[in-house]
Every structure is written in C-alpha cells, then in structure tokens.
Write an enzyme that holds these catalytic residues in place. Sequence first.
Site, PDB file in Angstrom:
ATOM      1  CD  GLU D 108      -3.006  -0.956   2.211  1.00 15.97           C
ATOM      2  OE1 GLU D 108      -4.146  -0.666   1.796  1.00 15.97           O
ATOM      3  OE2 GLU D 108      -2.716  -1.083   3.428  1.00 15.97           O
ATOM      4  CG  HIS D 127      -2.508   2.778   6.084  1.00 14.40           C
ATOM      5  ND1 HIS D 127      -3.875   2.941   6.131  1.00 14.40           N
ATOM      6  CD2 HIS D 127      -2.292   1.448   5.921  1.00 14.40           C
ATOM      7  CE1 HIS D 127      -4.456   1.749   5.990  1.00 14.40           C
ATOM      8  NE2 HIS D 127      -3.515   0.827   5.866  1.00 14.40           N
ATOM      9  CG  HIS D 129      -5.061  -1.980  10.052  1.00 14.40           C
ATOM     10  ND1 HIS D 129      -4.395  -3.168   9.891  1.00 14.40           N
ATOM     11  CD2 HIS D 129      -5.014  -1.354   8.840  1.00 14.40           C
ATOM     12  CE1 HIS D 129      -3.958  -3.261   8.636  1.00 14.40           C
ATOM     13  NE2 HIS D 129      -4.323  -2.171   7.980  1.00 14.40           N
ATOM     14  CG  HIS D 198      -8.102  -0.739   5.042  1.00 15.99           C
ATOM     15  ND1 HIS D 198      -7.678  -0.589   3.746  1.00 15.99           N
ATOM     16  CD2 HIS D 198      -6.977  -0.927   5.765  1.00 15.99           C
ATOM     17  CE1 HIS D 198      -6.351  -0.712   3.681  1.00 15.99           C
ATOM     18  NE2 HIS D 198      -5.911  -0.908   4.896  1.00 15.99           N
TER      19      HIS D 198
END
Lengths: 269, 269, 269, 269
Positions: D108, D127, D129, D198
């Site tokens: 990603e 980024h 979770h 996500h």
Amino acid sequence: MRKSVPLLGTFLLAAAAAALEFAESASSKTRGPVDPGLVDDLVAANRILDAQGVVDGFGHVSARHDGDPNRFLLARSMAPGLVTAGDIMEFDLDGDALDPRDRSLYVERFIHSEIYKAYPEIKAIVHSHSPSIIPFGTTTAPLRPIYHMSSFLGAGVPIFEIREAGGPATDMLIRNPELGAALARKVGNSAVVLMRGHGDVVVGQSIQQVVFRAIYTEINARLEAEALRLGEGEVNFLNAEEAASATATNNAALGRTWELWKRQALSRR
Amino acid sequence: MRKSVPLLGTFLLAAAAAALEFAESASSKTRGPVDPGLVDDLVAANRILDAQGVVDGFGHVSARHDGDPNRFLLARSMAPGLVTAGDIMEFDLDGDALDPRDRSLYVERFIHSEIYKAYPEIKAIVHSHSPSIIPFGTTTAPLRPIYHMSSFLGAGVPIFEIREAGGPATDMLIRNPELGAALARKVGNSAVVLMRGHGDVVVGQSIQQVVFRAIYTEINARLEAEALRLGEGEVNFLNAEEAASATATNNAALGRTWELWKRQALSRR
Amino acid sequence: MRKSVPLLGTFLLAAAAAALEFAESASSKTRGPVDPGLVDDLVAANRILDAQGVVDGFGHVSARHDGDPNRFLLARSMAPGLVTAGDIMEFDLDGDALDPRDRSLYVERFIHSEIYKAYPEIKAIVHSHSPSIIPFGTTTAPLRPIYHMSSFLGAGVPIFEIREAGGPATDMLIRNPELGAALARKVGNSAVVLMRGHGDVVVGQSIQQVVFRAIYTEINARLEAEALRLGEGEVNFLNAEEAASATATNNAALGRTWELWKRQALSRR
Amino acid sequence: MRKSVPLLGTFLLAAAAAALEFAESASSKTRGPVDPGLVDDLVAANRILDAQGVVDGFGHVSARHDGDPNRFLLARSMAPGLVTAGDIMEFDLDGDALDPRDRSLYVERFIHSEIYKAYPEIKAIVHSHSPSIIPFGTTTAPLRPIYHMSSFLGAGVPIFEIREAGGPATDMLIRNPELGAALARKVGNSAVVLMRGHGDVVVGQSIQQVVFRAIYTEINARLEAEALRLGEGEVNFLNAEEAASATATNNAALGRTWELWKRQALSRR
C-alpha cells in the site's frame, strides 16, 4: 520466564524462612503451628490479586489457620501488592490480633472473622473493590455465570445493602462485628456477595480456590455487561446443572492458573 | 529490542535442542521425525497467545505432525504461557498420547483429535476462552468481519451448543471423542466455531495462520460489539467477495505479525 | 519489588539533594525554605499520575509552598512522567515564576494561581485530560460517587463552560488570570470541576489527597458510565451522609495507596 | 527513566550512524542528502505508533524527503515496532523504490505516493488499523473533536469507500496508483480520512504532528463512542472556531508529548 526464576527462587526461600519464624513465634498462642506453605500461599495470593487488578491499594485476602480453626491469617493494614511473609498476622474469630505489637490493622477485618465464625467449611476469603463488579452492586442486573470459568456464580450472588444493617449514614465499611455478622448472613451457599457502593466478598475452601473465584468474578462481570448490551438483555447463561458440573471440574484444575498467576505476579517489579 | 535479543537467542537454541531430542525419542513410534522448527513454532504459538490475551491459564494450541498426518502435537496439561519445548507431546487421532509417561493430559484434547480426523487440510488448531468472543457465543448477534484483518470470518461463524450433543447437564467440556466429533461437524468451511458459555475453536492450515486468526477473532469481537452499539445495529461489514479476497492477501503476509508477536512474547518475563 | 528498591533508593537520594539545592536557591525570595519532602512528593505525584493514566504528555500537578502561602510549586512546561526535582519551579499567586531563567512555563499555570488565591485551604491541585471524565464534561450525565473510594464526588461536580467566560472562540486553555478566576469560582466546596471539551481540575488539602482524588475520579467515571448502561440510568449512588462519612475515613488512609503507587511509578522505566 | 537513558543513547548513536550511511548511499540518486534527524524521527515514529497501540504488525508511517519534495521515506515491508534506521527506504512519487535491492515493499505504498503528489504541503503520513476508529468507518456516526487534543478533527473526517473506486470485490488494499489517487482526493483539507472496513490515513506537516494526530484520533474515537452512549447521542463537541484555535495552540506543543512517547517507546523491550 528465565528472568523470573531467580526472583521466584529468592522469594520462596525468604517466604519459607519468614513463615518458619512466624510459626515459631505464634505457636505458643495457638493450638498448632501454621504450615509455612500456607503463609507462602497467602503472600502469593496478595500479590496475584494485585497483579490481576482485583485489588489496588485496598482490599485484603485471608486464610483460616490450618492448625486451629478459630484463628485466621491476614496481613497488617497495607496495600496487598506490597505484602511479604513478615506482614502476615494471626487473628481470632473476634477479629483481635494475637500479637498486635505496634502494627495497624485493617478496619474491615470483621468481614473475615464473622464469616469464618459462621461457616466452618470456608477456609479463605477475599474482600476487594474489584472494578467490574461495582456496577452490578449498584443496579438490579444480577451477576450470573456467562461461561464455565465463573460457574461458581451459579449458586447466586446476593447484594449486601449496608443501609439495612447500619442505617443510612455509614462510611460503607464493615468496621465492627455486628456489620460483619450481617454481611456473613448474606453468604449462605454463595461464593460471592456484592456490597453495594463498595465491592464484594468472595469465599472458598482454599486460597487457590478463592483467588480463582475472585479473578473470574471480575472477568465475568466485564463479559456479562458486554453480553447484556449485545443481546439487549437476552443472554444464554449456564444453567444450574451446568454450573454445578463445571464447578466440580474447575476445582480439580485450580493449580494450572495458580502457577501461571504466581509466576507473573512474583516476577513483577 | 536490544534487550530481547539474547533472551530470544537463548530460547531458540534451547527450543531447537529440545525439539531435536523430542524428534529422536518419538521417531520410533511415528512414520517420520517431527521438524524441530514445528515444535519451536508450537512453543512460540503458546507464548504468543498468552501474551496477546487470547488464552490465560486455560486454552491450548496444537499442530498436525508434519511427518505423519495421523499424529498431532500438543502440550501436556498446563498454562500455555509456561510451555517450553520439553512440554510438547505427541497424540494419535483417538486423542491417546504416544508416550504419556506420568504427564497429565488436557481433558479436551478430543477437540483436536476429532477435527484433525475429519478435516485433512487442517494443520493447526487453537481452543481458547478468548474473552471478547464469549458474549457472541451467548447471544444471537453473529460474529462477522468488520475489517480486512478478520476477513476469514466471512466463511461464517457457527455456534456449538453442547446441550444438543451432550444434554443439559454437562460440565461444558469436550471431554470425549463423541463430543469432539459433534464439535468437528460444526466446523465445515468455517475458520472459527463459537462454543456457547465456553469459548471458541479456531482452525488453520499452519501454526502461523491459526495464531493470526485467533488474535484477530478476539479483536474483531471487541470492535464489532462497539460498532453495533455505535451504529445501533447497522454496520457495513465486508461482503463475501471482499472477505475472500482479503483472506488470500493476508495469507501471504502472516510472517509480518508473527515476527512481531514472537519477539514480544519471548521477551516477556 | 526487589528490583525497584535500588531504583527507589537512588531516586530518593537524588530527590532530597535536588530539593535541598532548590530550597537554598529559592529561600532568599520566599518567606521560608521549602520542605525537601514536599518537592519529593510533588515529583512522585507527577510520576504517579503518569503511571496511572491520569495524565499523558499533558496535565500538571502543583502544591502550595509550605513556608509561604502566597507561593506554589509546579514543574516547568514538560510531560509529567519525565519530571524530576530539578524541574520544579516556584510561582507567586499571579502565576509569575520567581526564578524563570530560560525555562518555558505551562500556559495554564493560572489554573493553579487563581485557585490558590481564592481558597486558602487548598494545598494541592491537579489539572488533567483524564480520559474517562471527558465524556462527562460534554454531556448532561452528572458525575456522582458510585462507591466509597470516590466519595469526595458527593460534594458535587460542576462543569466549567469556557464559552461563558471566554466566548465562543477560545483555544480551550486557561491562558490568563481572568479565565483562571472564572474557573476558580466554579470550585466552591467541590473536589472536582469538569472542564467541557478539555479535562478537569481536582483540588485537595495535600499532595497525597489530590493524587488519590484524581485517580479515583478517573476510575469512578469509567465505572459510573458502565453502571448507567447496565442499570439503564438507574444507579444506587452513595447518599450525602455516606459520601461525607466515607471521605473522612479515606482521608485517614491516603498513605496506603500512596506507597503502592509510588513504588509502581518509580520502578517504571 | 534512569534505565532508559543508556538504551536511548545507544539507539540515537546507531540511528545517526545508519542515517548518515543511508544519506550517502542514496545521495547520488536524489537532489540532496536526507537529514539524518529525519530518519531518526521516522524510526522513532514507527516505534511510538507501535507502543501507543495505533499500529500492530500492520500499518506504516512515511515522511517526505527534506531535500527533494518528489521523494519520500518509508520502511521496507515489516512490522513498525521492529523498524530500525537500516530499514528505511526511499521512494519516488510513483511509489517506486530508488534502491530496492531484494527488499519487499509495502503493497500500500501508493497511499503515500499519491497523497504526497496531490498535496505539496503534506510532509508526513500515517496509515493504520487504529482499533477504535474501525467502528466509525463502518457506521454513519461522524468522528468529531470531543476535546482540544483532537481539535484537528474539526476540519471534517470523510470516509473512503473503496467500492466506489475499486468495485465490490477488492481485497480492501490500496494496491495501485489509481486507488491511491482516489483516496488522496478524499483528503482535501482534512487531517484524517477513514477507510471503511480497513483503517485510516492521517496527514500532517511534520512527523511529530502526524504522530500526535494519529494517537489522538485513536483516543478521540474511544472517548467519543463513550460520550455518544452516555449522552444518548447528544454531545457538546468543539465548535469550528475552538477547533481551529486549539489546533494552532497544539501545533506549538508537539515536542512535549513527542519526548515522552519517544522515551517510552525506545525503552521497551
């Protein structure tokens, strides 16, 4: 693991030595010397309950004297997480210390003395402010066994309302034998009694069992509250037969968690 | 990090040595020696599941023997957080230990034996009382994949009700092959089966995969319960295609979390 | 335990030395030297509040100077968890530092200066973003004592709305004496004032008491939120007499938790 | 504290050395060498986000190259908690590694490349979770600033629905520049974009700022969910002016939490 072994070894030696000394100094006043292993287990219980979050600076755990049923062992007034063998004292069933010296005593030692007086089969007691059970003591939602680990809750969990025995203006503490006796009357066949606005008392037939019960009472409360929300009040609890059966099974497996908790608690700090 | 390296190194050496010894002593009774790395991984799995809060003193994890599909590896009866290579035993698909000596066995080893018997493709199994999943086992709210890490839940999560196979008065345990077979029948294509009032069983094609699934099942349960409250029941779950796609992707990345969890678990205590 | 003793010993020596030096350098500007034990306790308070999760990188705790009621002690602007004795500074009741040197100051020191100015009996103050109390500051659910440990909440917990004193476009901070005075007016007889969208302020008659109150305010908020859900709004709180009685009792037992928290906080890192 | 100092010192030396080496080997391919302090900060950011529970084995944090705005720095594909300076790689705005060697790359990385391409003022991106934000990404409850620490949420928190750009059967990942560009379009003036099923992406003008934002986004989600239940949907959030004002104030205090988090993260393990 590796790191905890020497710590643990040192601890056990020190505990055994202190227990021995304790047994000798107290033996003239009791019908028999205390088993050094019992003092060792009681110290471990204090540290385990702290490590597992059942007690914080407050709360206490006791064991009936194995050589004299009219005596019990309890630390001097202090945080359970700091208790060592030298802090364990001996009390009679009036809550009087046999060898007080200048040590301060838990105000609420009458929780222990009165329950031991009323129930000969009870050998160990925990009193705590176990956080997750506080909401159950102040509402009408009953604490029930959501899984087999807390099956001992199947015998029912009464709530002790101190206003009934002590009136509307107490400081919430079980600070005399009368309040202790009122609390003891609530125990009956239950393993746990909730104390409204205060905490709970958990009873058992051994130190290992009462520690197991205190820890899984805390966990059950957290999981049951979650399940009640998830199921909007509809939760499939253990039935009475399942609870009784699972309790018999668990009683044979107390050593497994005890070893783990002890290792974890005694390797802390 | 730095501090954990020697600990980890020592551990790996010890694990490899014990695994080798184990492989030799067991080799005469099985069709092939066990890969020392498999024992090493199984020990790490025990410690990881403890460090991540999936198991406490109870719960167990097994792996199918890599040299003989009719055998599996499982620790002797003890807390997973204390397991070392010397504690790993070998069992056949009837749940009998090949070399029991005087070691006590997990009562519920039939969970493993019956699932391995019914599903040749399953290579590793976790049974636990993973706390956040307990409420889902006792209510009608289905456990579903709230994010891609737990996409393996997309295959469905059945609930095993022991009353159907064992009647209304069991002790909740899978204590014989018949109950194990009934539980195994619930597995089908699912990665997870909830056991009402007890816990769950998680299956996978490798130790790394089953550990990954057990941990993210616990996390999913916590996050889904929160989302159901926040959305008043309306939650946008992964659809079937997303779940299948994400699972294929995750299966290629199992090593990333494994390395982290192993480092964290083996540097504890 | 064992491991923390040398750390603790070293800390106490260093704290005493720094406090002495601090007392000497500051004595010419104040009516009397500060008690080295007070600086020691203030450092411990910073570290305890960090270890217990009441503060994170933000938040601060002060104590009124024991030799001059028009002075108070507060760290230079920094994370409480990193404070040592050398970081403690002396301020007057206008919030001016007596010996600023080049050290940066907490923007919100006026919380402390204005409360000390308005309430001579207050000797110690905590300001924090204690996480569990944030929801209570932004809703109409009142914070009330759910158990005896947080009985001090029985005096009422007002909410300070900065828009009333500072208008609709502040940065939420108490960055001048006027806002400090407006906040101080909310205190009255309360031990805790919630600050909407910001945190709270807790006051006490000693460092030990204010730390005790800050920690049990956080716990009470968490348990009360849980109880309100469990009881669907119906919760049996401590009544006014119980709250007052329990507070008198708790004030005599502050040392018990203090010793535990100090040991835990100073053995960290 | 004391115990962490040598560890920290060793770490900083090693980080500086590795950064220097990195800067030299990469300098021939970029318009200028990277500041060793930037690599040091990026490593610290990885470890802080792990220690604070924003990332687990997954998630990543990047920084725009300070000598060449068309380059950015990101670790090779691995758990953030294990990242050291030698793991940091350099990428261009197509997401291609300048010196890939045999190292595996985050699938990603296009999250980073496309956001840097679209927003020249953005200098750092996380980024993750982040667990508490997952429920907000899957329901219609908007994430809003409940207190001043998370005031940056006042600019709005859009939800990225991958089905709009990628169709109904993706593996949820931003695995190509097109999906990265679609996600980037959602950013606009926001500091945070939720990714349904996500996680989220957080942007900032420095590593310290983006780490601050990622951590307080996680905390805000937890506290807001709690407040929404407590207030039955009625919560008094920061208004737009308060949010903007508080953000300006916080931007001047980023160093305070950074120092604490860094100390805590680098003394672990």
